[in-house]
Scaffold this motif. Structure first.
Motif, PDB file in Angstrom:
ATOM      1  N   ASN A   1       9.686   3.907 -17.819  1.00 39.83           N
ATOM      2  CA  ASN A   1       8.613   4.148 -18.782  1.00 39.83           C
ATOM      3  C   ASN A   1       7.957   2.728 -19.384  1.00 39.83           C
ATOM      4  N   LEU A   2       7.466   2.284 -18.287  1.00 40.11           N
ATOM      5  CA  LEU A   2       6.570   0.763 -18.243  1.00 40.11           C
ATOM      6  C   LEU A   2       5.235   1.446 -18.036  1.00 40.11           C
ATOM      7  N   ASP A   3       4.210   0.320 -18.242  1.00 43.52           N
ATOM      8  CA  ASP A   3       2.837   0.820 -18.303  1.00 43.52           C
ATOM      9  C   ASP A   3       2.354   0.435 -16.912  1.00 43.52           C
ATOM     10  N   PHE A   4       2.189   1.099 -15.776  1.00 46.92           N
ATOM     11  CA  PHE A   4       1.676   0.758 -14.624  1.00 46.92           C
ATOM     12  C   PHE A   4       0.359  -0.078 -14.775  1.00 46.92           C
ATOM     13  N   ASP A   5      -0.543   0.660 -15.405  1.00 40.36           N
ATOM     14  CA  ASP A   5      -1.930  -0.214 -15.308  1.00 40.36           C
ATOM     15  C   ASP A   5      -1.895  -1.451 -15.998  1.00 40.36           C
ATOM     16  N   GLU A   6      -0.732  -1.987 -16.775  1.00 37.54           N
ATOM     17  CA  GLU A   6      -0.809  -3.429 -17.437  1.00 37.54           C
ATOM     18  C   GLU A   6      -0.554  -4.179 -16.208  1.00 37.54           C
ATOM     19  N   PHE A   7      -0.197  -3.870 -14.989  1.00 37.99           N
ATOM     20  CA  PHE A   7       0.168  -4.813 -13.816  1.00 37.99           C
ATOM     21  C   PHE A   7      -1.014  -4.458 -12.871  1.00 37.99           C
ATOM     22  N   TRP A   8      -1.570  -3.498 -12.673  1.00 41.53           N
ATOM     23  CA  TRP A   8      -2.368  -3.112 -11.476  1.00 41.53           C
ATOM     24  C   TRP A   8      -3.800  -3.112 -12.025  1.00 41.53           C
ATOM     25  N   ALA A   9      -4.175  -2.978 -13.233  1.00 39.68           N
ATOM     26  CA  ALA A   9      -5.776  -2.540 -13.516  1.00 39.68           C
ATOM     27  C   ALA A   9      -6.560  -3.794 -13.344  1.00 39.68           C
ATOM     28  N   LYS A  10      -7.910  -3.611 -13.040  1.00 37.03           N
ATOM     29  CA  LYS A  10      -8.664  -4.657 -12.724  1.00 37.03           C
ATOM     30  C   LYS A  10      -8.811  -6.150 -13.573  1.00 37.03           C
ATOM     31  N   ASP A  11      -8.441  -5.651 -14.852  1.00 30.51           N
ATOM     32  CA  ASP A  11      -8.438  -6.856 -16.123  1.00 30.51           C
ATOM     33  C   ASP A  11      -7.114  -7.275 -16.349  1.00 30.51           C
ATOM     34  N   SER A  12      -5.975  -6.676 -15.593  1.00 27.71           N
ATOM     35  CA  SER A  12      -4.765  -7.163 -15.796  1.00 27.71           C
ATOM     36  C   SER A  12      -4.629  -8.647 -16.258  1.00 27.71           C
ATOM     37  N   ASN A  13      -3.723  -9.112 -17.016  1.00 29.26           N
ATOM     38  CA  ASN A  13      -3.424 -10.377 -17.469  1.00 29.26           C
ATOM     39  C   ASN A  13      -2.093 -10.781 -16.952  1.00 29.26           C
ATOM     40  N   THR A  14      -1.437  -9.849 -16.095  1.00 31.44           N
ATOM     41  CA  THR A  14      -0.038  -9.989 -15.660  1.00 31.44           C
ATOM     42  C   THR A  14       0.021 -10.899 -14.442  1.00 31.44           C
ATOM     43  N   GLU A  15       1.069 -11.374 -13.759  1.00 33.70           N
ATOM     44  CA  GLU A  15       1.171 -11.981 -12.638  1.00 33.70           C
ATOM     45  C   GLU A  15       1.625 -11.289 -11.447  1.00 33.70           C
ATOM     46  N   LEU A  16       0.952 -11.426 -10.263  1.00 35.85           N
ATOM     47  CA  LEU A  16       1.358 -10.608  -8.919  1.00 35.85           C
ATOM     48  C   LEU A  16       1.271 -11.234  -8.016  1.00 35.85           C
ATOM     49  N   TYR A  17       2.658 -11.313  -7.315  1.00 31.50           N
ATOM     50  CA  TYR A  17       2.928 -12.506  -6.185  1.00 31.50           C
ATOM     51  C   TYR A  17       3.440 -11.647  -5.003  1.00 31.50           C
ATOM     52  N   HIS A  18       2.703 -12.005  -3.785  1.00 30.40           N
ATOM     53  CA  HIS A  18       3.460 -11.378  -2.428  1.00 30.40           C
ATOM     54  C   HIS A  18       4.204 -12.322  -1.865  1.00 30.40           C
ATOM     55  N   PHE A  19       5.294 -12.354  -1.272  1.00 28.11           N
ATOM     56  CA  PHE A  19       6.108 -12.999  -0.248  1.00 28.11           C
ATOM     57  C   PHE A  19       6.037 -12.467   0.968  1.00 28.11           C
ATOM     58  N   ILE A  20       5.379 -12.994   2.065  1.00 29.65           N
ATOM     59  CA  ILE A  20       5.334 -12.638   3.523  1.00 29.65           C
ATOM     60  C   ILE A  20       5.590 -13.647   4.299  1.00 29.65           C
ATOM     61  N   GLY A  21       5.682 -13.291   5.746  1.00 30.37           N
ATOM     62  CA  GLY A  21       5.869 -13.977   6.746  1.00 30.37           C
ATOM     63  C   GLY A  21       4.501 -14.201   7.277  1.00 30.37           C
ATOM     64  N   LYS A  22       4.206 -15.686   7.918  1.00 30.13           N
ATOM     65  CA  LYS A  22       2.930 -16.120   8.407  1.00 30.13           C
ATOM     66  C   LYS A  22       2.229 -15.217   9.294  1.00 30.13           C
ATOM     67  N   ASP A  23       3.010 -14.257  10.046  1.00 31.12           N
ATOM     68  CA  ASP A  23       2.494 -13.357  11.048  1.00 31.12           C
ATOM     69  C   ASP A  23       1.640 -12.137  10.625  1.00 31.12           C
ATOM     70  N   ILE A  24       1.582 -11.957   9.060  1.00 38.78           N
ATOM     71  CA  ILE A  24       0.950 -10.918   8.481  1.00 38.78           C
ATOM     72  C   ILE A  24      -0.096 -11.276   7.490  1.00 38.78           C
ATOM     73  N   ILE A  25      -0.485 -12.695   7.605  1.00 40.18           N
ATOM     74  CA  ILE A  25      -1.649 -13.176   6.564  1.00 40.18           C
ATOM     75  C   ILE A  25      -2.727 -12.480   6.585  1.00 40.18           C
ATOM     76  N   TYR A  26      -3.316 -12.115   8.026  1.00 40.39           N
ATOM     77  CA  TYR A  26      -4.514 -11.410   7.922  1.00 40.39           C
ATOM     78  C   TYR A  26      -4.536 -10.159   6.983  1.00 40.39           C
ATOM     79  N   PHE A  27      -3.552  -9.425   7.236  1.00 36.92           N
ATOM     80  CA  PHE A  27      -3.478  -8.197   6.348  1.00 36.92           C
ATOM     81  C   PHE A  27      -3.410  -8.303   4.905  1.00 36.92           C
ATOM     82  N   HIS A  28      -2.604  -9.520   4.413  1.00 38.56           N
ATOM     83  CA  HIS A  28      -2.417  -9.676   3.120  1.00 38.56           C
ATOM     84  C   HIS A  28      -3.445 -10.394   2.567  1.00 38.56           C
TER      85      HIS A  28
END
Length: 672
Positions: free
Chosen positions: A272-299
């Motif tokens: 029962n969390l607010d999805f838009d709080e994290f993904w809306a264009k004006d979101s003030n939350t923090e979003l971090y992706h951890f990835i391998g260097k081989d898929i930098i182009y996509f991310h």
């Protein structure tokens, strides 16, 4: 509770094979950061999913005689089992083959389409007439057109490093049916990535979004110009059908990163969390992706552009890491040169590996190397010899002489405070993903604690009359210092922390920024919290992975492809190498890898198609001298007649170097 609201993801493991130790670098790195944030009181969620779509999944299921849905369900359970045993603590683990992912993939596509960022056109592809399916380059095999090596893929040769079109492959067959592929036209859909060139230049150069070395690399790609991205595949294909294009499916790399959103949406529904709080264009939350260097182009290009174009927020940062190497060579599933997570779990404590990776990880994208001798030495020295040893040395006296109760006061408040003050620097290092430096700081504190015990010598004091209080104080101090060390190590070693908290008889430890020492406190009898690495167990892992490790060793010895078979001088003499001047160089419409060169070879000019587009811009070549094979039989290609071959060295991609003669050579000279 902190005001920070954080969503963290790791790249999605592909559902066609097992998790190996190379994968675990990323999941352990991410899990440590997630656990650290939670221990600090931040509202932090870590989500992930299995990446389940694409031709390889479909074909593997077909080979095994099961449905793709059954395959991905089975692999998903295996993945999650491995992650759980390595103490990777996802808040939600989902699948890209889900209702949520279908919804967001269609939504993002439709928004991009309606804004004019999607186009379509007919392209020519290889087609398997038996299986009645279009073939990705990886599913076409044949003889390399450059070195004649057998069993090479349709886009590049693993022996000589040459890159080429699948149409150039000799004796080409479908890896699916064994039949010779034919060419067939099909309408494909493309994402107009260049529409976001300015937006991406800003996003990739904004401080904090990317590591400096990654940002610099992306600047090169942006400078070269962004091309349209093919986001569709033809039936049969295991994936989601494009809403307005029957028989066309989203390419797996379109819906894979959208899987981050889908997994979080699934979690939000359950919690029962607010999805838009994290993904809306004006979101003030923090979003971090951890990835391998081989898929930098996509991310760092496709993904931010897709999100921006569809009206969603972009990531706060994308953190890339290097590969895991064994004996200095990259692990590879396709070559079989990897140690399975399950093989490790069958023999060794997973927390050994969590600590070893942490001790070697930094905020950069450098590779880290797995060396079992170093692994054993580091675990035995740091965890067993320094940290756990403190509890072992002190708890026996507390139990035998003081009924398990700690002293009523802290005998060394200044030393205790030194350990507390260190929390700020250690926290800053965790936050910056400088785990190796954080481990060194924690082990320096462990050294200090052991030095204190060595200087006080409780084992001697225990033998003296009237020294009970002093003995009590020393051992209680040791236990309190151990407690703080465990708190600092908790993001890396959650199981050790859990067992230590039970031994210490305390609640779950938060970050010790203002902690008071335990006094008049009962601890439980000490049990071995961690044992030394059993070398026979290491040997068993190596033995079970021997075939794979042998391949790595072989690769480590030979860095280049083997020398070809000997030829007679007369055979060499038949080849006519000539100095050539590149008069004109231009792109070839419809060709991903070719440049069209007009070369002057002295008394005539020739047209040559060269597979060097990935390494050179046409304007960089014009006016330069090079060497060509001038008496090569002209070859009819899709784009015209090629009347020679330019000599170049290197494995392929951007790592290609056209040969240039020294000053003084002129067009037409024969090379002898």
């Amino acid at each position: 509770m902190s005001d920070r609201k954080i969503l963290i993801t790791s790249a999605l493991p592909y559902a066609n094979g097992p998790i190996h130790l190379g994968h675990l670098v990323e999941y352990i790195q991410t899990d440590i950061w997630s656990r650290f944030q939670k221990q600090r009181g931040n509202q932090c969620y870590y989500v992930c999913a299995d990446d389940t779509h694409g031709t390889p999944i479909m074909l593997k299921a077909d080979r095994e005689g099961i449905k793709p849905e059954d395959l991905i369900a089975q692999v998903g359970q295996e993945h999650l089992s491995d992650f759980n045993e390595f103490n990777i603590q996802f808040d939600n683990y989902h699948s890209t083959h889900s209702a949520e992912n279908k919804h967001f993939s269609s939504l993002i596509y439709e928004r991009l389409r309606d804004e004019g960022h999607i186009t379509s056109r007919s392209i020519t592809q290889a087609y398997d007439p038996v299986k009645e399916m279009f073939l990705p380059d990886r599913f076409i095999k044949g003889d390399c057109p450059k070195c004649d090596a057998k069993e090479q893929y349709g886009d590049n040769c693993e022996v000589c490093g040459a890159t080429y079109s699948h149409t150039e492959l000799k004796n080409a067959i479908s890896a699916v049916s064994g039949e010779k592929p034919i060419e067939k036209d099909s309408v494909h859909y493309f994402f107009k990535l260049a529409d976001f060139n300015d937006m991406l230049k800003t996003w990739t150069t904004t401080e904090g979004h990317l590591q400096t070395e990654v940002s610099n690399k992306l600047a090169e790609w942006l400078e070269d110009g962004l091309k349209e991205w093919d986001i569709s595949r033809d039936a049969p294909y295991f994936g989601f059908e494009i809403p307005d294009a029957p028989g066309k499916y989203f390419y797996v790399w379109l819906d894979a990163p959208i899987g981050y959103m889908a997994s979080f949406k699934n979690f939000c529904t359950k919690q029962n969390l607010d999805f838009d709080e994290f993904w809306a264009k004006d979101s003030n939350t923090e979003l971090y992706h951890f990835i391998g260097k081989d898929i930098i182009y996509f991310h760092a290009l496709f993904w931010p552009a897709m999100l921006n174009g569809a009206g969603f927020r972009t990531p706060s940062a994308v953190f890339a890491h290097g590969f895991l190497t064994v004996n200095g060579e990259k692990m590879s599933k396709s070559r079989g040169t990897f140690i399975k997570a399950r093989t490790y779990l069958d023999h060794l404590n997973p927390e050994y590996l969590r600590y070893y990776f942490a001790a070697k990880l930094s905020a950069g994208v450098d590779d880290i190397d797995l060396n079992f001798e170093d692994f054993s030495q580091r675990v035995n020295s740091d965890l067993v010899g320094k940290v756990v040893n403190i509890a072992s040395r002190c708890s026996g006296f507390i139990k035998k002489r003081f009924d398990g109760q700690l002293s009523a006061h802290c005998s060394e408040p200044e030393l205790f405070q030194q350990f507390i003050v260190a929390n700020e620097e250690i926290a800053a290092l965790y936050e910056a993903r400088e785990y190796g430096k954080a481990m060194r700081e924690i082990m320096a504190l462990a050294d200090k604690a052991n030095q204190y015990i060595d200087e006080k010598k409780p084992w001697l004091i225990a033998k003296e009359e009237g020294k009970d209080q002093e003995l009590h104080d020393i051992c209680s101090m040791g236990i309190n210092l151990f407690r703080l060390l465990i708190a600092y190590l908790k993001p890396v070693l959650p199981q050790l922390a859990l067992e230590s908290e039970d031994f210490l008889n305390i609640p779950e430890q938060v970050w010790p920024s203002a902690s008071e020492p335990l006094t008049n406190h009962i601890i439980k009898p000490f049990k071995a919290l961690m044992t030394r690495v059993d070398e026979t167990k290491v040997a068993a892992i190596v033995e079970e992975s021997k075939e794979n490790l042998a391949k790595i060793s072989e690769l480590a010895v030979k860095k280049f492809e083997p020398i070809s078979d000997e030829i007679e001088f007369d055979d060499f003499a038949k080849i006519d190498f000539r100095i050539a001047k590149i008069i004109k160089a231009e792109h070839v419409k419809g060709a991903d890898k070719l440049l069209q060169l007009t070369v002057d070879i002295g008394d005539e000019t020739r047209n040559v198609f060269a597979g060097i587009k990935s390494a050179y811009n046409p304007e960089d070549l014009q006016g330069k001298l090079t060497v060509v094979v001038a008496n090569l039989k002209p070859r009819k290609m899709k784009f015209g007649i090629s009347e020679g071959m330019v000599l170049a060295a290197g494995p392929g991609g951007k790592d290609l170097w056209v040969l240039h003669p020294d000053d003084g050579a002129v067009a037409g000279m024969r090379v002898k």
